[in-house]
Motif scaffolding. Structure first.
Motif, short mmCIF file in Angstrom:
data_model
loop_
_atom_site.label_atom_id
_atom_site.label_comp_id
_atom_site.label_asym_id
_atom_site.label_seq_id
_atom_site.Cartn_x
_atom_site.Cartn_y
_atom_site.Cartn_z
N LEU A 77 4.27 -4.43 -1.81
CA LEU A 77 3.55 -5.30 -0.89
C LEU A 77 3.94 -5.00 0.56
CD1 LEU A 77 3.54 -8.69 -2.80
CD2 LEU A 77 1.53 -7.51 -1.93
N TYR A 78 5.18 -4.54 0.76
CA TYR A 78 5.61 -4.18 2.12
C TYR A 78 4.80 -2.99 2.62
CZ TYR A 78 9.59 -7.15 0.92
OH TYR A 78 10.36 -8.20 0.53
N LEU A 79 4.64 -1.98 1.79
CA LEU A 79 3.83 -0.83 2.16
C LEU A 79 2.38 -1.24 2.37
CD1 LEU A 79 3.46 2.23 2.53
CD2 LEU A 79 3.17 2.41 0.04
N ALA A 80 1.85 -2.04 1.45
CA ALA A 80 0.47 -2.48 1.57
C ALA A 80 0.25 -3.25 2.87
CB ALA A 80 0.10 -3.36 0.37
N GLY A 81 1.17 -4.13 3.21
CA GLY A 81 1.04 -4.89 4.45
C GLY A 81 1.06 -4.01 5.67
N SER A 82 1.96 -3.04 5.68
CA SER A 82 2.04 -2.13 6.83
C SER A 82 0.75 -1.33 6.99
CB SER A 82 3.23 -1.19 6.67
OG SER A 82 4.45 -1.89 6.67
N VAL A 83 0.25 -0.79 5.90
CA VAL A 83 -0.97 0.03 5.98
C VAL A 83 -2.16 -0.82 6.39
CG1 VAL A 83 -2.55 1.50 4.67
CG2 VAL A 83 -0.09 1.72 4.34
N CYS A 84 -2.26 -2.03 5.87
CA CYS A 84 -3.33 -2.94 6.29
C CYS A 84 -3.28 -3.20 7.79
CB CYS A 84 -3.23 -4.27 5.53
SG CYS A 84 -3.82 -4.23 3.83
N GLU A 85 -2.08 -3.44 8.29
CA GLU A 85 -1.93 -3.72 9.72
C GLU A 85 -2.32 -2.51 10.55
OE1 GLU A 85 1.35 -5.72 12.73
OE2 GLU A 85 2.06 -4.69 10.94
N TRP A 86 -1.86 -1.33 10.16
CA TRP A 86 -2.16 -0.12 10.92
C TRP A 86 -3.66 0.17 10.92
CZ3 TRP A 86 2.21 2.63 7.83
CH2 TRP A 86 3.45 2.28 8.38
N LEU A 87 -4.29 0.07 9.78
CA LEU A 87 -5.71 0.39 9.72
C LEU A 87 -6.56 -0.67 10.43
CD1 LEU A 87 -6.16 1.79 6.10
CD2 LEU A 87 -5.72 3.02 8.22
N SER A 88 -6.12 -1.92 10.39
CA SER A 88 -6.86 -2.99 11.07
C SER A 88 -6.81 -2.83 12.58
CB SER A 88 -6.30 -4.36 10.67
OG SER A 88 -6.46 -4.60 9.30
N SER A 89 -5.74 -2.23 13.08
CA SER A 89 -5.56 -2.11 14.53
C SER A 89 -5.96 -0.75 15.06
CB SER A 89 -4.10 -2.41 14.91
OG SER A 89 -3.21 -1.53 14.24
N GLY A 90 -6.51 0.10 14.19
CA GLY A 90 -6.95 1.42 14.64
C GLY A 90 -5.83 2.43 14.51
N PHE A 91 -5.66 2.98 13.33
CA PHE A 91 -4.52 3.85 13.06
C PHE A 91 -4.68 5.21 13.74
CE2 PHE A 91 -2.44 7.11 10.36
CZ PHE A 91 -1.13 6.64 10.44
N THR A 92 -3.62 5.65 14.39
CA THR A 92 -3.55 7.02 14.94
C THR A 92 -2.27 7.65 14.44
OG1 THR A 92 -2.47 6.21 16.94
CG2 THR A 92 -4.86 6.46 17.01
N GLU A 93 -2.32 8.95 14.21
CA GLU A 93 -1.16 9.66 13.69
C GLU A 93 0.00 9.59 14.67
OE1 GLU A 93 0.05 14.07 11.93
OE2 GLU A 93 -2.02 13.60 12.45
N PRO A 94 1.21 9.23 14.18
CA PRO A 94 2.38 9.16 15.07
C PRO A 94 2.65 10.51 15.74
CG PRO A 94 2.86 8.20 12.91
CD PRO A 94 1.55 8.90 12.80
N SER A 95 3.05 10.45 17.00
CA SER A 95 3.38 11.68 17.71
C SER A 95 4.78 12.11 17.35
CB SER A 95 3.28 11.44 19.22
OG SER A 95 4.28 10.54 19.64
N ASP A 96 5.06 13.37 17.58
CA ASP A 96 6.40 13.91 17.28
C ASP A 96 7.42 13.44 18.30
OD1 ASP A 96 5.52 15.25 15.05
OD2 ASP A 96 4.98 17.05 16.19
N GLY A 97 6.93 12.91 19.40
CA GLY A 97 7.87 12.44 20.42
C GLY A 97 8.49 11.16 20.05
#
Length: 398
Positions: free
Chosen positions: A378-398
């Motif tokens: 559920l922790y993973l599911a919650g995180s992914v839901c939040e990221w996709l709801s807010s417009g997910f972009t791939e994390p930068s290497d910085g």
């Protein structure tokens, strides 16, 4: 900023640190806390929801049905996906952070000796009493008789979803032992409704006879559990949850809310997102019983993103999903997660510890028009839901 200096900022670090850590489990501490604060749970009636899986969905449907029937309703659930405030709702609205902050300050000032779940239950009951809730839907944390929600007064019904092996270190090593703990939520004269079956149902039936609790099942009361149509929540397993919710509403006299209950949404239960022509299905399935149901609902996906907590039975939880997706990315949804690298080596795939980067990689591996399935925690599911709801972009290497 110091949380104690801002009246609207809850000190969650202190609150979350109130883990059991050897503290006594069971309803005694919760009851003492409630009594010390004037027994706020006596101001409303409670519908307790217990079981291995499906509790959250059943609670969501019960809440929607009660509200539609015109009943001032509260809902207490756990865990939360994104915000703590999700755990305590009044008439469909989450408790305000400022109210949580005030509660935490008082708990710290008065040195209330309770674990996180005990205090969360007290907060919910206090808010429900303050706001005039008439019926509260109360989800058990772990078990039935051994859970803090066993402390509640004025229980009008117990809804028991199902029983499977989970929390074996706490509830017992067999289905029968776990079923007995959950079934002992039964109280004399209080109806217990269940969609459990097999060995678990036999134990539940025996316990209800011992406790003199009326038992309602789809076999004994088929009309009560009848579904006029499928619920909005996807998956055959949700039919059982919906039948249980409708039976409970009908038995308590709130059948007017049946259609709203069937239409109720619930996040991270086969929740669907579209992203760049790809479909992402997110489900909080985190034990073998739940992943078997998920695999039946989603027999085929292109990529699986999986992460779970090490204290779970990882092999049995993952097994039903291995045939679903040929490509797998494993990740760590928290500090206590199973090593994603070890999972990748054992089951084939890639192991990426950071969940955001793992999601980006899983999306990259998903073909155009394809499906990515996210499960295991559920922790993973919650995180992914939040990221996709807010417009997910791939994390930068910085």
């Amino acid at each position: 900023m110091d949380a104690l200096a801002d009246p609207d900022l809850p000190d969650y670090d202190w609150f979350y640190a109130r883990t059991r850590n050897g503290r006594t489990r069971g309803p005694e501490v919760a009851r003492a806390l409630l009594d010390a604060q004037g027994s706020p749970d006596a101001a409303f009636t409670s519908v307790r929801v217990v079981g291995t899986n499906g509790k959250g969905s059943t609670c969501a449907m019960l809440e929607a049905g009660l509200i539609s029937a015109g009943v001032p309703a509260g809902r207490f659930t756990s865990p939360h996906l994104i915000r703590f405030e999700e755990r305590v709702r009044v008439n469909g609205q989450e408790v305000a952070p400022a109210r949580v902050a005030a509660f935490i300050r008082l708990a710290r000032r008065e040195s209330w000796d309770g674990a996180f779940f005990d205090l969360s239950l007290l907060l919910a009951c206090t808010v429900f009493a303050e706001t005039g809730v008439r019926v509260a839907v109360m989800e058990a944390g772990v078990g039935g008789v051994s859970d803090a929600t066993q402390a509640l007064h004025n229980v009008s019904a117990v809804a028991l979803t199902n029983v499977a092996l989970d929390h074996v270190g706490v509830l017992g090593a067999t289905v029968a032992q776990i079923a007995r703990d959950k079934a002992l939520a039964a109280r004399p004269g209080v109806p217990l409704l269940t969609t459990a079956s097999g060995e678990a149902l036999e134990v539940i039936r025996d316990v209800c006879e011992e406790q003199n609790a009326p038992l309602y099942t789809p076999t004994t009361h088929p009309t009560l559990f009848a579904l006029p149509h499928a619920p909005a929540l996807l998956g055959a397993h949700q039919h059982s949850n919906a039948a249980l919710a409708l039976a409970t509403l009908r038995l308590l006299g709130y059948e007017a809310g049946a259609e709203a209950a069937l239409a109720a949404p619930h996040p991270a239960r086969l929740e669907q997102f579209g992203l760049e022509g790809k479909t992402v299905l997110i489900d909080g399935a985190h034990n073998p019983h739940a992943t078997h149901a998920l695999a039946a609902a989603v027999p085929r996906a292109d990529v699986l993103l999986f992460g779970n907590l090490a204290r779970k039975d990882t092999a049995a939880t993952l097994a039903p999903l291995l045939a679903v997706a040929p490509v797998r990315v494993f990740t760590a949804p928290g500090d206590l997660a199973t090593s994603p690298q070890e999972l990748a080596e054992q089951y084939g795939g890639e192991g990426i510890h950071d969940s955001a980067r793992a999601l980006a990689r899983a999306l990259a591996l998903t073909p155009a028009g394809g499906t990515l399935l996210v499960a295991g925690s559920l922790y993973l599911a919650g995180s992914v839901c939040e990221w996709l709801s807010s417009g997910f972009t791939e994390p930068s290497d910085g």
